[in-house]
Write a protein that holds these residues in place. Structure first.
Motif, PDB file in Angstrom:
ATOM      1  N   GLY A   1       0.805  -1.218   0.000  1.00 54.04           N
ATOM      2  CA  GLY A   1       0.000   0.000   0.000  1.00 54.04           C
ATOM      3  C   GLY A   1       0.833   1.261   0.000  1.00 54.04           C
ATOM      4  N   THR A   2       1.998   1.193   0.613  1.00 54.47           N
ATOM      5  CA  THR A   2       2.876   2.362   0.648  1.00 54.47           C
ATOM      6  C   THR A   2       3.493   2.641  -0.724  1.00 54.47           C
ATOM      7  OG1 THR A   2       3.397   1.929   2.972  1.00 54.47           O
ATOM      8  CG2 THR A   2       4.927   3.340   1.747  1.00 54.47           C
ATOM      9  N   LEU A   3       3.714   1.602  -1.502  1.00 53.03           N
ATOM     10  CA  LEU A   3       4.348   1.769  -2.806  1.00 53.03           C
ATOM     11  C   LEU A   3       3.365   2.104  -3.922  1.00 53.03           C
ATOM     12  CD1 LEU A   3       6.907  -1.188  -2.697  1.00 53.03           C
ATOM     13  CD2 LEU A   3       7.362   1.257  -2.322  1.00 53.03           C
ATOM     14  N   VAL A   4       2.095   1.731  -3.746  1.00 48.61           N
ATOM     15  CA  VAL A   4       1.104   1.914  -4.815  1.00 48.61           C
ATOM     16  C   VAL A   4       1.024   3.361  -5.315  1.00 48.61           C
ATOM     17  CG1 VAL A   4      -1.386   1.935  -5.294  1.00 48.61           C
ATOM     18  CG2 VAL A   4      -0.307  -0.108  -4.362  1.00 48.61           C
ATOM     19  N   PRO A   5       0.946   4.385  -4.464  1.00 50.77           N
ATOM     20  CA  PRO A   5       0.817   5.760  -4.976  1.00 50.77           C
ATOM     21  C   PRO A   5       1.962   6.195  -5.878  1.00 50.77           C
ATOM     22  CG  PRO A   5       0.341   5.676  -2.623  1.00 50.77           C
ATOM     23  CD  PRO A   5       0.913   4.348  -2.985  1.00 50.77           C
ATOM     24  N   PHE A   6       3.147   5.603  -5.687  1.00 50.04           N
ATOM     25  CA  PHE A   6       4.300   5.998  -6.495  1.00 50.04           C
ATOM     26  C   PHE A   6       4.254   5.415  -7.905  1.00 50.04           C
ATOM     27  CE2 PHE A   6       5.592   6.139  -2.068  1.00 50.04           C
ATOM     28  CZ  PHE A   6       6.235   7.363  -1.972  1.00 50.04           C
TER      29      PHE A   6
ATOM     30  N   ASN B   1      -5.737  -0.204  -2.383  1.00 46.05           N
ATOM     31  CA  ASN B   1      -5.320  -0.528  -1.022  1.00 46.05           C
ATOM     32  C   ASN B   1      -6.478  -1.061  -0.176  1.00 46.05           C
ATOM     33  OD1 ASN B   1      -2.605   0.123  -1.302  1.00 46.05           O
ATOM     34  ND2 ASN B   1      -2.957   2.293  -0.868  1.00 46.05           N
ATOM     35  N   PHE B   2      -7.679  -0.544  -0.398  1.00 46.09           N
ATOM     36  CA  PHE B   2      -8.836  -1.036   0.350  1.00 46.09           C
ATOM     37  C   PHE B   2      -9.110  -2.499   0.021  1.00 46.09           C
ATOM     38  CE2 PHE B   2     -13.385  -1.942   0.535  1.00 46.09           C
ATOM     39  CZ  PHE B   2     -13.624  -1.722   1.887  1.00 46.09           C
ATOM     40  N   ILE B   3      -8.977  -2.879  -1.233  1.00 48.84           N
ATOM     41  CA  ILE B   3      -9.223  -4.265  -1.639  1.00 48.84           C
ATOM     42  C   ILE B   3      -8.251  -5.213  -0.944  1.00 48.84           C
ATOM     43  CG2 ILE B   3      -9.100  -5.873  -3.582  1.00 48.84           C
ATOM     44  CD1 ILE B   3     -10.135  -3.598  -5.368  1.00 48.84           C
ATOM     45  N   PHE B   4      -6.975  -4.884  -0.953  1.00 52.84           N
ATOM     46  CA  PHE B   4      -5.999  -5.761  -0.309  1.00 52.84           C
ATOM     47  C   PHE B   4      -6.163  -5.739   1.212  1.00 52.84           C
ATOM     48  CE2 PHE B   4      -3.874  -5.452  -4.416  1.00 52.84           C
ATOM     49  CZ  PHE B   4      -3.414  -6.745  -4.584  1.00 52.84           C
ATOM     50  N   LEU B   5      -6.491  -4.592   1.753  1.00 56.02           N
ATOM     51  CA  LEU B   5      -6.703  -4.500   3.191  1.00 56.02           C
ATOM     52  C   LEU B   5      -7.923  -5.331   3.609  1.00 56.02           C
ATOM     53  CD1 LEU B   5      -5.753  -3.104   5.810  1.00 56.02           C
ATOM     54  CD2 LEU B   5      -7.360  -1.272   5.312  1.00 56.02           C
ATOM     55  N   ALA B   6      -8.985  -5.289   2.804  1.00 61.00           N
ATOM     56  CA  ALA B   6     -10.188  -6.067   3.102  1.00 61.00           C
ATOM     57  C   ALA B   6      -9.893  -7.563   3.038  1.00 61.00           C
ATOM     58  CB  ALA B   6     -11.302  -5.701   2.132  1.00 61.00           C
ATOM     59  N   LEU B   7      -9.142  -7.992   2.030  1.00 66.69           N
ATOM     60  CA  LEU B   7      -8.781  -9.401   1.919  1.00 66.69           C
ATOM     61  C   LEU B   7      -7.991  -9.859   3.140  1.00 66.69           C
ATOM     62  CD1 LEU B   7      -7.737  -9.655  -1.851  1.00 66.69           C
ATOM     63  CD2 LEU B   7      -9.772 -10.653  -0.776  1.00 66.69           C
ATOM     64  N   ASP B   8      -7.084  -9.030   3.600  1.00 69.54           N
ATOM     65  CA  ASP B   8      -6.299  -9.374   4.791  1.00 69.54           C
ATOM     66  C   ASP B   8      -7.196  -9.464   6.021  1.00 69.54           C
ATOM     67  OD1 ASP B   8      -3.837  -9.824   6.254  1.00 69.54           O
ATOM     68  OD2 ASP B   8      -4.084  -7.792   7.020  1.00 69.54           O
ATOM     69  N   GLN B   9      -8.142  -8.539   6.154  1.00 70.02           N
ATOM     70  CA  GLN B   9      -9.030  -8.532   7.311  1.00 70.02           C
ATOM     71  C   GLN B   9      -9.980  -9.732   7.311  1.00 70.02           C
ATOM     72  OE1 GLN B   9      -9.424  -6.554  10.137  1.00 70.02           O
ATOM     73  NE2 GLN B   9      -7.395  -5.812   9.569  1.00 70.02           N
ATOM     74  N   ILE B  10     -10.410 -10.163   6.135  1.00 73.53           N
ATOM     75  CA  ILE B  10     -11.302 -11.327   6.055  1.00 73.53           C
ATOM     76  C   ILE B  10     -10.621 -12.550   6.668  1.00 73.53           C
ATOM     77  CG2 ILE B  10     -12.372 -12.974   4.457  1.00 73.53           C
ATOM     78  CD1 ILE B  10     -12.947 -10.583   2.612  1.00 73.53           C
ATOM     79  N   GLY B  11      -9.371 -12.788   6.277  1.00 68.13           N
ATOM     80  CA  GLY B  11      -8.645 -13.905   6.862  1.00 68.13           C
ATOM     81  C   GLY B  11      -8.387 -13.717   8.344  1.00 68.13           C
ATOM     82  N   GLU B  12      -8.067 -12.487   8.718  1.00 69.14           N
ATOM     83  CA  GLU B  12      -7.773 -12.192  10.120  1.00 69.14           C
ATOM     84  C   GLU B  12      -8.979 -12.427  11.012  1.00 69.14           C
ATOM     85  OE1 GLU B  12      -4.890 -10.868  12.933  1.00 69.14           O
ATOM     86  OE2 GLU B  12      -4.671 -11.136  10.777  1.00 69.14           O
ATOM     87  N   ARG B  13     -10.169 -12.111  10.523  1.00 67.28           N
ATOM     88  CA  ARG B  13     -11.374 -12.182  11.341  1.00 67.28           C
ATOM     89  C   ARG B  13     -12.016 -13.564  11.365  1.00 67.28           C
ATOM     90  NH1 ARG B  13     -12.109  -8.503  14.925  1.00 67.28           N
ATOM     91  NH2 ARG B  13     -14.359  -8.860  14.806  1.00 67.28           N
ATOM     92  N   THR B  14     -11.645 -14.445  10.442  1.00 69.27           N
ATOM     93  CA  THR B  14     -12.281 -15.757  10.383  1.00 69.27           C
ATOM     94  C   THR B  14     -11.369 -16.896  10.818  1.00 69.27           C
ATOM     95  OG1 THR B  14     -11.676 -15.966   8.034  1.00 69.27           O
ATOM     96  CG2 THR B  14     -13.854 -15.084   8.541  1.00 69.27           C
ATOM     97  N   GLU B  15     -10.109 -16.625  11.064  1.00 67.11           N
ATOM     98  CA  GLU B  15      -9.179 -17.719  11.355  1.00 67.11           C
ATOM     99  C   GLU B  15      -9.397 -18.337  12.726  1.00 67.11           C
ATOM    100  OE1 GLU B  15      -5.188 -15.454  13.007  1.00 67.11           O
ATOM    101  OE2 GLU B  15      -5.497 -15.569  10.849  1.00 67.11           O
ATOM    102  N   ASP B  16      -9.989 -17.605  13.659  1.00 67.79           N
ATOM    103  CA  ASP B  16     -10.263 -18.127  15.002  1.00 67.79           C
ATOM    104  C   ASP B  16     -11.774 -18.101  15.244  1.00 67.79           C
ATOM    105  OD1 ASP B  16      -7.531 -18.519  15.738  1.00 67.79           O
ATOM    106  OD2 ASP B  16      -7.349 -16.350  15.986  1.00 67.79           O
ATOM    107  N   PRO B  17     -12.484 -19.217  15.026  1.00 69.75           N
ATOM    108  CA  PRO B  17     -13.954 -19.198  15.025  1.00 69.75           C
ATOM    109  C   PRO B  17     -14.611 -19.260  16.394  1.00 69.75           C
ATOM    110  CG  PRO B  17     -13.157 -21.381  14.454  1.00 69.75           C
ATOM    111  CD  PRO B  17     -11.940 -20.512  14.574  1.00 69.75           C
ATOM    112  N   PHE B  18     -13.825 -19.294  17.481  1.00 66.23           N
ATOM    113  CA  PHE B  18     -14.414 -19.403  18.816  1.00 66.23           C
ATOM    114  C   PHE B  18     -14.066 -18.209  19.700  1.00 66.23           C
ATOM    115  CE2 PHE B  18     -13.891 -24.165  17.986  1.00 66.23           C
ATOM    116  CZ  PHE B  18     -15.205 -24.305  17.570  1.00 66.23           C
ATOM    117  N   GLU B  19     -13.846 -17.049  19.105  1.00 62.06           N
ATOM    118  CA  GLU B  19     -13.414 -15.884  19.871  1.00 62.06           C
ATOM    119  C   GLU B  19     -14.552 -14.907  20.169  1.00 62.06           C
ATOM    120  OE1 GLU B  19     -10.266 -15.730  21.096  1.00 62.06           O
ATOM    121  OE2 GLU B  19     -10.228 -17.749  20.262  1.00 62.06           O
ATOM    122  N   ASN B  20     -15.789 -15.308  19.883  1.00 60.87           N
ATOM    123  CA  ASN B  20     -16.960 -14.472  20.169  1.00 60.87           C
ATOM    124  C   ASN B  20     -16.951 -13.179  19.353  1.00 60.87           C
ATOM    125  OD1 ASN B  20     -19.440 -14.215  21.405  1.00 60.87           O
ATOM    126  ND2 ASN B  20     -18.647 -13.185  23.206  1.00 60.87           N
ATOM    127  N   LYS B  21     -16.553 -13.284  18.088  1.00 57.13           N
ATOM    128  CA  LYS B  21     -16.608 -12.151  17.176  1.00 57.13           C
ATOM    129  C   LYS B  21     -17.820 -12.322  16.269  1.00 57.13           C
ATOM    130  CE  LYS B  21     -12.635 -12.780  15.195  1.00 57.13           C
ATOM    131  NZ  LYS B  21     -12.201 -14.064  15.740  1.00 57.13           N
TER     132      LYS B  21
END
Length: 318
Positions: free
Chosen positions: A237-242, A260-280
Motif C-alpha cells: 500500500g505504501t508503494l502503490v501511490p508511487f 489498497n482497500f481491496i488488499f486490506l479487506a482481503l487481509d481482514q477477512i482472513g484475520e477475522r475468520t481464522e479463530d472461530p471461537f473468539e466471540n466475534k
C-alpha cells in the motif's frame, strides 16, 4: 456469524479507517510533492507494483483459504454435536427401560436429569470455548447475557453446579457425571450390556467434539501468516501511490485508495475468520446452535416452554 447478504459499512469502517487514513495522507503527499514541487524521482515502475500485487494476492488467497477451512471445520464439529445430541436424547428415552413398574417414576427422573445435564454440557462448552470479549462495545450486555456459566445452572442440581464451577474443565466434568449416571442405570438393570455400551459410544462422541473444538481454539493459524500479511499489505500500500502518480496525477489518490482497500479487506477477512471461537461477529454461531439443541431435547421430553432464539442484530447472530 454474519447472515445478511449486505455487510454493514459501519463494521467495515471500524476495522479499516486507521489504515485508510494513512493511505490517503500518503497518496495526497505523493501528489503534492510530485505535481506541485516537481519531485519527479518519486515515481517507480508500474511493472514492479504489478508483480508485487500478484504475489500478495496469491499469498492472501492462501491465508484466507486456510482461515475458511478452520471456520468451516468448527461449524461441522458443532453440526455433528447437534446430530449426536438428538441421538443422545432418543437413546436415553428409548433404550433405558424400567425393570418393573415400581421403578418407572425413578427412571423418568433419571432420563430428565441426564438429558438436562447434556443441555448444560452444550452451554458450558460454548462458554468454555469463547473468550469473554464482545465483538462490539455497544453490544457488551448482549454478549455477557449469552456467554456465561450461569446459563448452565438451570440444568444441574445445586451441588453439581457448585462443583462444576470449581473445575478447570467444566464441560469435561459434566461428561464424567453422565458416565457415572449410565453406570448407575446399568447397575439398576435399566440398561442391558449392549445398550450400556451404545450409550457410552455416544457419550464418547461428545468427548471427541469437545476435543476437536479445543484443538481449533488452542492451535491458532501459524502467526507468521498473520504477521507477514499485515506487513506485506502495508508495504504494498505504501508503494502503490508511487506507481501511478506520473500518468494519472490527482486521480492517483482515489485509485490508490481503492486498490489498497481491496488488499486490506482481503487481509481482514482472513484475520477475522481464522479463530472461530473468539466471540466475534464472524464466528461460528455457538449460541444459536446451543439453543437449537436445548429446544430439540426439551421437545423430546414433551415440555412446552422452549427457549427463544437470540435476535439478529445488524445482520449478525451469535
Amino acid at each position: 456469524m454474519i447472515v445478511s447478504r449486505n455487510l454493514n459499512w459501519k463494521h467495515i469502517v471500524y476495522y479499516t479507517w486507521k489504515s485508510m487514513i494513512y493511505f490517503f495522507i500518503l497518496s495526497l503527499l505523493v501528489y503534492v510533492l510530485h505535481i506541485q514541487f516537481n519531485f519527479e524521482r518519486l515515481s517507480i515502475p508500474f511493472n514492479a507494483i504489478a508483480t508485487l500485487s500478484t504475489a500478495l494476492a496469491i499469498y492472501l488467497g492462501f491465508k484466507n483459504n486456510s482461515a475458511y477451512d478452520r471456520w468451516w471445520e468448527a461449524r461441522k464439529i458443532w453440526g455433528l454435536l447437534v446430530n449426536y445430541s438428538r441421538a443422545w436424547g432418543r437413546e436415553i428415552l428409548n433404550l433405558a427401560l424400567p425393570t418393573e413398574n415400581a421403578y418407572a417414576d425413578e427412571l423418568e427422573q433419571w432420563q430428565k436429569r441426564v438429558i438436562y445435564r447434556h443441555i448444560g454440557f452444550v452451554h458450558a462448552l460454548r462458554v468454555f470455548l469463547r473468550i469473554r470479549k464482545p465483538y462490539n462495545k455497544n453490544r457488551n450486555e448482549l454478549v455477557e447475557d449469552h456467554n456465561r456459566y450461569a446459563d448452565v445452572k438451570a440444568f444441574l442440581s445445586s451441588e453439581e453446579f457448585r462443583l462444576f464451577r470449581e473445575k478447570n474443565n467444566p464441560p469435561n466434568y459434566l461428561l464424567q457425571l453422565q458416565g457415572e449416571d449410565l453406570r448407575t442405570a446399568f447397575e439398576k438393570g435399566w440398561l442391558s450390556d449392549y445398550r450400556f455400551v451404545k450409550l457410552n459410544e455416544t457419550l464418547t462422541e461428545f468427548n471427541n467434539h469437545q476435543g476437536m473444538s479445543e484443538r481449533i481454539k488452542n492451535t491458532p493459524l501459524p502467526r507468521p501468516y498473520s504477521f507477514s500479511s499485515r506487513i506485506f499489505v502495508f508495504m504494498h500500500g505504501t508503494l502503490v501511490p508511487f506507481a501511478f502518480i506520473e500518468e494519472l496525477g490527482w486521480i492517483n489518490i482515489p485509485l490508490s485508495l481503492t486498490i489498497n482497500f481491496i488488499f486490506l479487506a482481503l487481509d481482514q477477512i482472513g484475520e477475522r475468520t481464522e479463530d472461530p471461537f473468539e466471540n466475534k461477529m464472524e464466528d461460528t454461531p455457538l449460541t444459536q446452535i446451543s439453543i437449537t439443541i436445548e429446544t430439540n431435547l426439551k421437545e423430546m421430553l414433551g415440555e412446552g416452554e422452549l427457549p427463544k432464539y437470540t435476535e439478529k442484530f445488524e445482520g449478525v447472530i451469535l
